[in-house]
Design a protein around this motif. Structure first.
Motif, PDB file in Angstrom:
ATOM      1  N   ILE A 159       0.838  -1.197   0.000  1.00 26.68           N
ATOM      2  CA  ILE A 159       0.000   0.000   0.000  1.00 26.68           C
ATOM      3  C   ILE A 159       0.875   1.249   0.000  1.00 26.68           C
ATOM      4  CG2 ILE A 159      -1.843  -1.216   1.205  1.00 26.68           C
ATOM      5  CD1 ILE A 159      -1.112   0.393   3.727  1.00 26.68           C
TER       6      ILE A 159
ATOM      7  N   LYS B 244       4.041   1.912  -6.374  1.00 29.55           N
ATOM      8  CA  LYS B 244       3.477   0.556  -6.325  1.00 29.55           C
ATOM      9  C   LYS B 244       3.397  -0.084  -7.727  1.00 29.55           C
ATOM     10  CE  LYS B 244      -0.400   1.882  -4.466  1.00 29.55           C
ATOM     11  NZ  LYS B 244      -0.128   3.344  -4.466  1.00 29.55           N
TER      12      LYS B 244
ATOM     13  N   ASP C  93      -3.280  -6.098  -9.012  1.00 24.88           N
ATOM     14  CA  ASP C  93      -3.166  -4.646  -8.979  1.00 24.88           C
ATOM     15  C   ASP C  93      -4.543  -4.031  -8.733  1.00 24.88           C
ATOM     16  OD1 ASP C  93      -2.307  -2.067  -9.174  1.00 24.88           O
ATOM     17  OD2 ASP C  93      -1.648  -2.178 -11.260  1.00 24.88           O
ATOM     18  N   GLU C  94      -4.765  -3.566  -7.510  1.00 26.61           N
ATOM     19  CA  GLU C  94      -6.034  -2.970  -7.086  1.00 26.61           C
ATOM     20  C   GLU C  94      -7.233  -3.830  -7.526  1.00 26.61           C
ATOM     21  OE1 GLU C  94      -6.609   1.196  -7.281  1.00 26.61           O
ATOM     22  OE2 GLU C  94      -4.474   1.642  -7.368  1.00 26.61           O
TER      23      GLU C  94
ATOM     24  N   THR D 107      -1.945  -4.734  -4.465  1.00 28.97           N
ATOM     25  CA  THR D 107      -2.040  -3.331  -4.095  1.00 28.97           C
ATOM     26  C   THR D 107      -3.507  -2.995  -3.890  1.00 28.97           C
ATOM     27  OG1 THR D 107      -2.272  -2.489  -6.367  1.00 28.97           O
ATOM     28  CG2 THR D 107      -0.036  -2.802  -5.521  1.00 28.97           C
TER      29      THR D 107
END
Length: 259
Positions: A36, A43, A170-171, A202
């Motif tokens: 984070i 990131k 990724d997110e 992330t």
């Protein structure tokens, strides 16, 4: 047991800009590790180096002891590293099951073989994967008409088709409603725990991060400023300063907002 992923002194410069600086960490088998940090922390740059989209300026990345620094993304994928993206990447003109079949066709190296009946290949495996992510009842729907949360679940099934040992996410809950975010990450955590897959992800939603991470790393201006358990990160003054300028980053469940 040796780590699945071992990163040492990973750095990336863009001219005079130091995007990632001297990042080192290990990821154990079956571990769910969150990375984070505020926007611009580095990131995505870090992820892109791990997956081969960017060449590091310095440092080393090893997968189960094997050096993969400088390898191309497809080579790293073949070694057992999967990735999901912030913006879903599915074939909108294909059905849900056909998207997973295409992933299985690639996994089994059939992409360059004549397959006039591709829709028949690996259908049972594809349906089993869809059942795993709760999408079997939507197998024949076209992706163009799916809700965004369902696209995210489909993307997870596509990633699992490759049988990865490591998954970079990724997110994974970006663009989803709060309730959908928690449900998707709980599903993901359950599936990956069953399969023993390691995960580095992330995420900006702190509720998701604190609810599901085994460990959390915090990047700021390209450098790791913290690495620890949920409680350690929650109470770390440097992390609180980065996110909120001080104060409490996250209140434990059951504690009122004005407590």
């Amino acid at each position: 047991m040796s780590p699945i992923l071992s990163v040492r002194n990973l750095s990336k410069n863009f001219g005079a800009i130091e995007a990632v600086a001297d990042v080192s960490f290990d990821l154990a088998q079956g571990e769910l590790l969150a990375l984070i940090g505020p926007n611009g922390a580095g990131k995505s740059t870090c992820f892109n180096m791990l997956m081969g989209q960017l060449k590091p300026s310095a440092g080393s990345v090893k997968l189960k002891g094997r050096e993969i620094t400088g390898c191309k993304p497809r080579q790293i994928w073949r070694m057992g590293v999967g990735r999901t993206f912030q913006i879903t990447a599915t074939y909108a003109s294909m059905t849900v099951v056909e998207n997973v079949q295409m992933a299985l066709i690639s996994h089994h190296k059939r992409l360059y073989s004549p397959f006039p009946f591709a829709h028949r290949l690996y259908r049972a495996e594809a349906l089993a994967l869809l059942d795993t992510v709760g999408m079997a009842d939507q197998a024949e729907r076209h992706c163009a008409v799916l809700a965004y949360g369902d696209l995210k679940r489909l993307e997870l099934a596509v990633a699992l088709a490759h049988e990865p040992m490591l998954l970079l996410m990724d997110e994974p809950t970006a663009g989803m409603a709060p309730r959908e975010r928690i449900a998707l990450m709980q599903l993901t955590a359950d599936i990956l725990a069953q399969k023993g897959i390691s995960v580095l992800f992330t995420e900006h939603d702190m509720d998701v991060v604190f609810a599901h991470s085994h460990r959390i790393m915090v990047l700021n201006r390209g450098r790791l400023i913290a690495d620890g358990t949920v409680e350690q990160i929650r109470n770390d003054p440097k992390v609180q300063e980065v996110y909120l300028g001080g104060g409490t980053l996250f209140k434990p469940a059951g504690e009122s907002a004005d407590a």
